[in-house]
Write a protein that holds these residues in place. Structure first.
Motif, PDB file in Angstrom:
ATOM      1  N   ILE A   1      -9.134  -6.917  -4.734  1.00 19.86           N
ATOM      2  CA  ILE A   1      -8.876  -5.666  -5.475  1.00 19.86           C
ATOM      3  C   ILE A   1      -7.549  -5.060  -5.011  1.00 19.86           C
ATOM      4  O   ILE A   1      -6.704  -4.667  -5.807  1.00 19.86           O
ATOM      5  CB  ILE A   1     -10.007  -4.642  -5.247  1.00 19.86           C
ATOM      6  N   GLN A   2      -7.387  -5.050  -3.693  1.00 19.76           N
ATOM      7  CA  GLN A   2      -6.182  -4.444  -3.135  1.00 19.76           C
ATOM      8  C   GLN A   2      -4.921  -5.174  -3.606  1.00 19.76           C
ATOM      9  O   GLN A   2      -3.941  -4.542  -3.994  1.00 19.76           O
ATOM     10  CB  GLN A   2      -6.269  -4.478  -1.614  1.00 19.76           C
ATOM     11  N   SER A   3      -4.991  -6.505  -3.622  1.00 19.50           N
ATOM     12  CA  SER A   3      -3.760  -7.203  -3.995  1.00 19.50           C
ATOM     13  C   SER A   3      -3.513  -7.086  -5.500  1.00 19.50           C
ATOM     14  O   SER A   3      -2.370  -7.021  -5.939  1.00 19.50           O
ATOM     15  CB  SER A   3      -3.782  -8.656  -3.518  1.00 19.50           C
ATOM     16  N   THR A   4      -4.604  -7.006  -6.290  1.00 19.42           N
ATOM     17  CA  THR A   4      -4.411  -6.763  -7.726  1.00 19.42           C
ATOM     18  C   THR A   4      -3.685  -5.433  -7.945  1.00 19.42           C
ATOM     19  O   THR A   4      -2.749  -5.338  -8.741  1.00 19.42           O
ATOM     20  CB  THR A   4      -5.775  -6.723  -8.446  1.00 19.42           C
ATOM     21  N   ILE A   5      -4.127  -4.419  -7.211  1.00 15.06           N
ATOM     22  CA  ILE A   5      -3.493  -3.097  -7.359  1.00 15.06           C
ATOM     23  C   ILE A   5      -2.036  -3.153  -6.917  1.00 15.06           C
ATOM     24  O   ILE A   5      -1.138  -2.658  -7.607  1.00 15.06           O
ATOM     25  CB  ILE A   5      -4.266  -2.038  -6.540  1.00 15.06           C
ATOM     26  N   GLN A   6      -1.803  -3.794  -5.759  1.00 14.86           N
ATOM     27  CA  GLN A   6      -0.426  -3.853  -5.256  1.00 14.86           C
ATOM     28  C   GLN A   6       0.507  -4.560  -6.243  1.00 14.86           C
ATOM     29  O   GLN A   6       1.638  -4.137  -6.453  1.00 14.86           O
ATOM     30  CB  GLN A   6      -0.382  -4.545  -3.901  1.00 14.86           C
ATOM     31  N   HIS A   7      -0.011  -5.622  -6.836  1.00 18.60           N
ATOM     32  CA  HIS A   7       0.788  -6.339  -7.824  1.00 18.60           C
ATOM     33  C   HIS A   7       1.118  -5.460  -9.022  1.00 18.60           C
ATOM     34  O   HIS A   7       2.251  -5.396  -9.475  1.00 18.60           O
ATOM     35  CB  HIS A   7       0.042  -7.590  -8.313  1.00 18.60           C
ATOM     36  N   LEU A   8       0.089  -4.800  -9.482  1.00 20.87           N
ATOM     37  CA  LEU A   8       0.252  -3.960 -10.667  1.00 20.87           C
ATOM     38  C   LEU A   8       1.301  -2.875 -10.424  1.00 20.87           C
ATOM     39  O   LEU A   8       2.130  -2.576 -11.281  1.00 20.87           O
ATOM     40  CB  LEU A   8      -1.098  -3.330 -11.016  1.00 20.87           C
ATOM     41  N   LEU A   9       1.237  -2.294  -9.242  1.00 22.33           N
ATOM     42  CA  LEU A   9       2.138  -1.173  -8.950  1.00 22.33           C
ATOM     43  C   LEU A   9       3.590  -1.630  -8.781  1.00 22.33           C
ATOM     44  O   LEU A   9       4.493  -0.810  -8.714  1.00 22.33           O
ATOM     45  CB  LEU A   9       1.669  -0.414  -7.701  1.00 22.33           C
TER      46      LEU A   9
END
Ligand code: ADP
Ligand code: ZN
Ligand code: ZN
Length: 831
Positions: free
Chosen positions: A806-814
């Motif tokens: 979840i964290q890396s998905t968010i980081q990528h998105l941002l």
């Protein structure tokens, strides 16, 4: 040769910085610090181009960073570690479990007085006096001190003033010499607590001089009496030194001795008045009390707990209100302290610490430290250091006290474990101190005791499953009985027109009866302000906040409409802004209106209100609780603050003003909360030998939840809730992660939320993802909100790797341009 090479080897330190970046930063250790550097010490480093920050040394090695040139550590602030090894372990767990950076955890943990940064302000130490000081100062130090006598300075001003690039070594030296202190500008300055003292002027301290003095005072009996009292308390003749420290003015002026005679004696230079700085902790005289002996039932429970601890690390004590849980805690705490361990006693809120702290200080004296959010930063530093130095072995505190530098905990008590205030909402780390306490127990090999009259569904479930040990105490102490709970049917009363406003005749009658018997009353209403609803009678207009999607609450005292989410305020209009009608009415009851109407119904009674608005000052709670305890007030009206753990002797009636709103709140925990709140506040009624009564006002008197409350039937309530949780996949059967997306532009907010939801669905098969949807309040402080709820079945997924994903998905998105300015907040186990 080899030795030579070793000493020349460059060392690098991993430094933990209070920034929301999930990594450590590598700095070069200057040769002079090589011998000194230890994990857990604070270091000053440069961060970015200009920022100076305090970080924690987390590791020392000889591996240079691969992709950048490491900067030097500028200074090490401590001779010994201020963060313990075990504390680091807890910090790591919190960062991993709640998906935040270690820096955020450190930031929450360290009081700002321990974090020198380029934002720090420097002031003279309040007890420092340059002229009287015997310490030696360098030229630069003197220059700075002289400046600080006129004003506090910030870091960059000091740099300019001294003409040096790195003033920290000078600052550090001055802190050590106790000449200055550091604070953050936004925070209040440190004001030392002082005490007025009295002593006898030296020239009268010899026997002959004293004799002559008494002769001259013979015609002034009041002054003579004062002097005699002083000589009784201070053995001037046998101990000259005792006279030098004198006694406190307060204790001299007891027994009806007059202040004006004292003033005369001081004016005539016979007595001297002077001030000393005293510690905030433990200078007040406390009468030590022996531990109360436990009843047979309590002894059984204590035995069961101790026995349970042989095989279990966590025990749940379910004990009804007034059963004597606190007395049992006291016994267990004493045993743990006697065995040489530290003890942490967690409470959900300061509102209740006041009474309990007093009770515990009477028993444990000055080894008790208290830690809560109303303390100034310097007081927090005092507690932090007190633990490090071993002076404080026993800490009573709220949520954040789990972050203190314990290194040897033997027992952790989490009182009122069900309370939602154990969860930190904003900012990160969004931890639950109850859950973190259980992990802390593992780290310290300490025992954890959870206590509550109304355990949370999750906790009770684990106890039933055997994951925690379980003990229950279902009887109040002594002759005390649980209160009789009655329902007042507000719908019925309205029909029969027996109500007065929102007061049922039943509640009014009972209040009247209680007051006439000189008994006290608590009325609970979970809304502050005057009226939660305002509207135009002609067109239905409702005033809304300009920044948030909520309606405004009317506060009569401020004569304003106030937003409870952002603090926005506007005057109550005389005319409707939509249709110009003057008929603007307020509806519903906040605590302020309740207070006002109670005063009208019972003009003889003293009514006091306890809510966020009346307790903003540091001693707000104490004063209100104290007055109620002394029966100076008859009726206490309040929000959930009045429900928690207070112990009063003369309360015979508790009124729950509006149960409906609590029950129908749209949240899967609303029944649980209502059950807990109502049971807790009911527990304030009828302690000791007086049986109590509880009146619940509701338009829904056949509601099943209210029926379980009437019967004090926890098991029934639990069974129904658990079935519901099972059916809908809620905790304890699933774990929840809530993601909130925030942006000032509603479209971008939606865009990011949709993109995130899709990506999460792709990357995490088998996990239920709901949303994005608008939360109950869809805009706060001009930020639009959307939320995504993730349900993870217990035991079916690898939680840590899910969270990482979840964290890396968010980081990528941002990282993508159109989403870059969105704020995404992750909340693990939301409450
Ligand atoms: P709880 O924490 O379970 O609500 P308390 O520990 O506050 O209960 O006890 C309720 C009241 O009964 C308190 O005033 C407490 O001092 C008193 N009490 C409890 N146990 C004893 C005991 N063994 N001897 C004397 N008083 C007791
Ligand atoms: Zn109108
Ligand atoms: Zn607002």
């Amino acid at each position: 040769m080899e030795i030579f090479e070793n000493t020349e080897e460059t060392l690098f330190a991993e430094v933990l910085l209070p920034v929301p970046v999930p990594k450590l930063f590598t700095y070069r250790v200057p040769r002079v610090l090589k011998e000194k550097i230890l994990k857990g010490q604070r270091a000053i480093v440069q961060f970015g181009d200009r920022k100076i920050l305090t970080g924690l040394i987390s590791n020392v090695h000889s591996q240079p960073p691969a992709d950048y040139e490491a900067k030097y550590i500028l200074e090490i602030l401590d001779d010994y570690p201020v963060v313990s090894e075990l504390q680091f372990k807890l910090f790591h767990w919190i960062a991993d479990y709640y998906v935040c950076s270690l820096g955020e955890v450190m930031n929450a943990a360290l009081p700002s007085g321990l974090k020198l940064s380029s934002e720090s302000m420097v002031q003279l130490h309040p007890s420092f006096n340059l002229e009287e000081s015997t310490v030696e100062f360098s030229e630069k130090e003197l220059m700075l001190l002289k400046h600080l006598m006129h004003e506090s300075l910030d870091y960059s001003a000091i740099t300019t003033l001294l003409g040096v690039k790195n003033p920290y070594s000078i600052l550090k030296s001055l802190v050590r010499k106790e000449a200055i202190i550091l604070f953050e500008e936004i925070k209040e300055k440190y004001k030392p607590k002082t005490e007025k003292k009295i002593r006898l002027a030296v020239e009268f301290s010899a026997p002959e001089a004293l004799e002559t003095l008494f002769e001259t005072l013979a015609s002034k009996p009041k002054q003579e009496a004062l002097l005699l009292k002083y000589l009784q308390e201070v053995p001037v003749l046998s101990n000259q030194a005792a006279n030098k420290s004198g006694i406190s003015k307060k204790s001299l002026l007891t027994d009806g001795l007059s202040e004006s005679s004292l003033a005369t004696l001081v004016k005539n230079k016979i007595l001297e008045e002077f001030e000393v700085i005293v510690s905030r902790f433990g200078d007040d005289k406390i009468q030590e009390q022996p531990v109360i002996s436990l009843s047979e039932d309590q002894l059984r429970v204590q035995r069961d707990i101790l026995q349970g601890f042989q095989t279990q690390n966590i025990m749940l004590l379910r004990g009804i209100t007034g059963s004597g849980k606190t007395e049992i805690y006291i016994n267990l705490i004493k045993q743990a302290l006697d065995a040489g361990s530290q003890v942490l006693y967690l409470l959900p809120e300061i509102a209740i610490t006041t009474q309990i702290v007093l009770r515990l200080k009477k028993i444990f004296g000055h080894t008790v430290g208290v830690y809560h959010s109303r303390f100034s930063d310097n007081e927090r530093v005092e507690v932090w250091n007190g633990i490090l130095q071993g002076n404080l072995k026993f800490i009573i505190g709220v949520r954040s006290s789990i972050l203190l530098p314990f290194d040897n905990l033997g027992l952790i008590i989490v009182d009122e474990e069900h309370d939602p205030s154990y969860k930190q909402q904003e900012p990160a780390p969004r931890y639950n101190a109850r859950d973190a306490a259980m992990v802390m127990g593992q780290i310290h090999h300490a025992k954890v005791l959870l206590g509550s009259a109304t355990p949370s569904i999750e906790t009770f479930y684990h106890a039933q499953q055997g994951k925690y040990g379980f003990v229950s105490l279902d009887k109040r102490f002594g002759e005390a009985q649980l209160p009789t709970v009655l329902l007042a049917d507000t719908g019925q009363e309205r029909k029969q027109k027996t109500n007065k406003g929102d007061f049922s005749s039943q509640l009014l009658k009972k209040i009247d009866e209680a007051l006439s018997k000189n008994e006290q009353v608590i009325i609970f209403q979970n809304r502050r302000g005057y009226s939660p609803m305002v509207s135009c009678e002609d067109c239905g207009w409702i005033p809304k906040c300009v920044n948030c999607a909520v309606s405004l609450t009317y506060h009569q005292y401020k004569h304003a409409l106030v937003c409870h989410y952002c603090g926005y305020r506007e005057p109550l209009p005389n005319h409707c802004p939509t249709c110009t009608s003057p008929r603007i009415k307020t509806m519903g009851y906040g605590t302020e209106k309740l207070e006002e109407e109670l005063k009208l119904h019972f003009p003889e009674a003293k009514v006091q209100r306890m809510d966020l608005d009346t307790t903003r000052s540091k001693t707000g709670y104490e004063t209100i609780i104290d007055q109620f305890e002394k029966q100076e007030t008859n009726i206490l009206v309040g929000t959930q603050m009045v429900t928690k753990g207070l112990d009063f002797d003369h309360v015979s009636l508790v009124g729950i003003f509006n149960a409906d709103r609590m029950i129908h709140f749209p949240d899967f925990r609303s029944y649980e909360r209502a059950y807990q709140l109502i049971t807790q506040v009911s527990g304030r009624a009828g302690r000791r030998d007086k049986p109590g009564t509880v009146i619940i006002q509701t338009s829904n008197p056949t509601h099943p939840l209210l029926l379980t409350i009437l019967k004090h039937d926890y098991q029934n309530f639990y069974d129904a809730q658990l079935a519901d949780r099972y059916q809908h996949d809620y905790p304890p059967f699933a774990r929840l992660i809530e993601i909130t997306i925030k942006h000032a532009d509603k479209k971008i907010c939606r865009l990011t939320a949709d993109a995130l939801t899709n990506q999460l669905r792709e990357s995490m098969a088998g996990v239920k993802i709901f949303g994005p949807g608008e939360p109950m309040i869809s805009k706060i402080r001009n930020q639009f909100l959307l939320s995504i709820l993730i349900k993870i079945q217990r035991g079916k997924s690898d939680l840590p790797s899910l969270k990482r994903s979840i964290q890396s998905t968010i980081q990528h998105l941002l990282k993508i341009k159109e989403h870059r300015n969105t704020r995404i907040v992750l909340d693990v186990d939301p409450v």
